[in-house]
Design a protein around this motif. Structure first.
Motif, PDB file in Angstrom:
ATOM      1  N   SER A 207       0.839  -1.203   0.000  1.00 17.91           N
ATOM      2  CA  SER A 207       0.000   0.000   0.000  1.00 17.91           C
ATOM      3  C   SER A 207       0.869   1.245   0.000  1.00 17.91           C
ATOM      4  O   SER A 207       0.629   2.196  -0.761  1.00 17.91           O
ATOM      5  CB  SER A 207      -0.879   0.060   1.251  1.00 17.91           C
ATOM      6  N   LEU A 208       1.870   1.229   0.853  1.00 21.73           N
ATOM      7  CA  LEU A 208       2.771   2.380   0.924  1.00 21.73           C
ATOM      8  C   LEU A 208       3.552   2.542  -0.370  1.00 21.73           C
ATOM      9  O   LEU A 208       3.735   3.655  -0.870  1.00 21.73           O
ATOM     10  CB  LEU A 208       3.732   2.219   2.106  1.00 21.73           C
ATOM     11  N   LYS A 209       3.993   1.404  -0.938  1.00 28.18           N
ATOM     12  CA  LYS A 209       4.775   1.435  -2.172  1.00 28.18           C
ATOM     13  C   LYS A 209       3.939   2.012  -3.323  1.00 28.18           C
ATOM     14  O   LYS A 209       4.394   2.879  -4.068  1.00 28.18           O
ATOM     15  CB  LYS A 209       5.235   0.007  -2.503  1.00 28.18           C
ATOM     16  N   MET A 210       2.694   1.520  -3.445  1.00 29.65           N
ATOM     17  CA  MET A 210       1.784   2.018  -4.501  1.00 29.65           C
ATOM     18  C   MET A 210       1.583   3.525  -4.352  1.00 29.65           C
ATOM     19  O   MET A 210       1.576   4.255  -5.336  1.00 29.65           O
ATOM     20  CB  MET A 210       0.386   1.373  -4.371  1.00 29.65           C
ATOM     21  N   THR A 211       1.365   3.947  -3.110  1.00 27.17           N
ATOM     22  CA  THR A 211       1.095   5.368  -2.870  1.00 27.17           C
ATOM     23  C   THR A 211       2.325   6.205  -3.216  1.00 27.17           C
ATOM     24  O   THR A 211       2.210   7.245  -3.874  1.00 27.17           O
ATOM     25  CB  THR A 211       0.666   5.605  -1.405  1.00 27.17           C
ATOM     26  N   LEU A 212       3.485   5.729  -2.798  1.00 24.63           N
ATOM     27  CA  LEU A 212       4.729   6.442  -3.090  1.00 24.63           C
ATOM     28  C   LEU A 212       4.953   6.558  -4.597  1.00 24.63           C
ATOM     29  O   LEU A 212       5.343   7.604  -5.106  1.00 24.63           O
ATOM     30  CB  LEU A 212       5.888   5.700  -2.425  1.00 24.63           C
ATOM     31  N   GLU A 213       4.642   5.463  -5.322  1.00 24.21           N
ATOM     32  CA  GLU A 213       4.888   5.465  -6.768  1.00 24.21           C
ATOM     33  C   GLU A 213       3.843   6.261  -7.550  1.00 24.21           C
ATOM     34  O   GLU A 213       4.168   7.001  -8.466  1.00 24.21           O
ATOM     35  CB  GLU A 213       4.905   4.026  -7.301  1.00 24.21           C
ATOM     36  N   LYS A 214       2.560   6.055  -7.176  1.00 20.50           N
ATOM     37  CA  LYS A 214       1.501   6.626  -8.028  1.00 20.50           C
ATOM     38  C   LYS A 214       0.964   7.952  -7.535  1.00 20.50           C
ATOM     39  O   LYS A 214       0.528   8.772  -8.334  1.00 20.50           O
ATOM     40  CB  LYS A 214       0.324   5.635  -8.107  1.00 20.50           C
ATOM     41  N   ARG A 215       0.870   8.136  -6.212  1.00 23.01           N
ATOM     42  CA  ARG A 215       0.257   9.363  -5.677  1.00 23.01           C
ATOM     43  C   ARG A 215       1.074   9.919  -4.509  1.00 23.01           C
ATOM     44  O   ARG A 215       0.568  10.034  -3.382  1.00 23.01           O
ATOM     45  CB  ARG A 215      -1.182   9.060  -5.213  1.00 23.01           C
TER      46      ARG A 215
END
Ligand code: ADE
Length: 237
Positions: A207-215
């Protein structure tokens, strides 16, 4: 929850009879009442709009017709929302807040707009669904009904809301299902172990990785737990 929609195009709302929102209506968890503004025209040709005072292109929906449509459903406890690109931008926080209301009246404009006097008289809040202009407020009203209804008890399974994107302020972790190998790509091994503690940990990281990458903008505006801060530091390296 009661939604009254004031619109010139009630048929557009038929898509809300499908899927989850359709079932929510059948189960009477929500009620969507479509009010055709044209039914309140006083004109034998059912006219609802006229040319703007001061000149200019397009037509303006007439105040008295819109007001009569409103009066047919008006209620002191209802909140009246006008869908307009000039409104406050809808986000998940606003959706959650609106879901606490019992009765929303949604006013949809079409053509160039609605006579300002009736907006001033009846509207409590103006909402936009994003910085772009649509042909009318109907699609925005549907977006609002769909997103708000998901918070009404019984519409979704209890834990769906808790786990999804945005409700913990982070994006959702990736999901996988059968087949185990697709076009040469395997499912992440951790998900096959049955070790729920480790799976939860992996999902949190994702979740953190997705957020860091996308938003990454989201991370600047939220308060992270100490644990999440540590995970994030590691991900940034
Ligand atoms: N009506 C036209 N465009 C709109 C938008 N972006 N949001 C809400 N209502 C609208």
């Amino acid at each position: 929850m009661q939604f009254d929609v004031l619109t010139l195009f009630p048929e557009m709302f038929n898509i809300l009879n499908e899927s989850i929102i359709g079932r929510a209506q059948e189960k009477k968890l929500i009620n969507i009442n479509l009010v055709n503004i044209r039914d309140f025209s006083k004109d034998k040709h059912k006219k609802v709009d006229d040319t703007p005072y001061g000149g200019g292109a397009g037509m303006v929906m007439q105040a008295d017709v819109v007001y009569d449509a409103y009066k047919s459903v008006a209620n002191d406890k209802a909140k009246v929302i006008y869908l307009t690109p000039q409104g406050k931008k809808l986000n998940q926080k606003k959706v959650e807040e609106l879901s606490k209301e019992k009765h929303l009246i949604l006013l949809c404009g079409h053509y160039e707009g609605i006579d300002q006097r009736v907006i001033d008289k009846i509207v409590d809040e103006e909402i936009s669904i994003g910085d772009y202009v649509l042909t009318g407020g109907e699609i925005p009203a549907m977006v609002l009904i769909d997103s708000v209804s998901r918070y009404v008890k019984g519409v979704l399974k209890d834990d769906s809301i808790k786990e999804e994107s945005f409700s913990n302020n982070l994006l959702e972790y990736p999901q996988y299902t059968r087949p185990e190998v697709f076009e040469g790509q395997s499912v992440p091994e951790i998900l096959l172990t049955g070790n729920h503690k480790e799976i939860d940990k992996w999902r949190k990281e994702q979740s953190l990785k997705m957020t860091l990458e996308k938003r990454p903008d989201i991370l600047e505006n939220i308060e992270l737990s100490e644990e999440n801060k540590k995970i994030l530091e590691k991900l940034k390296k």
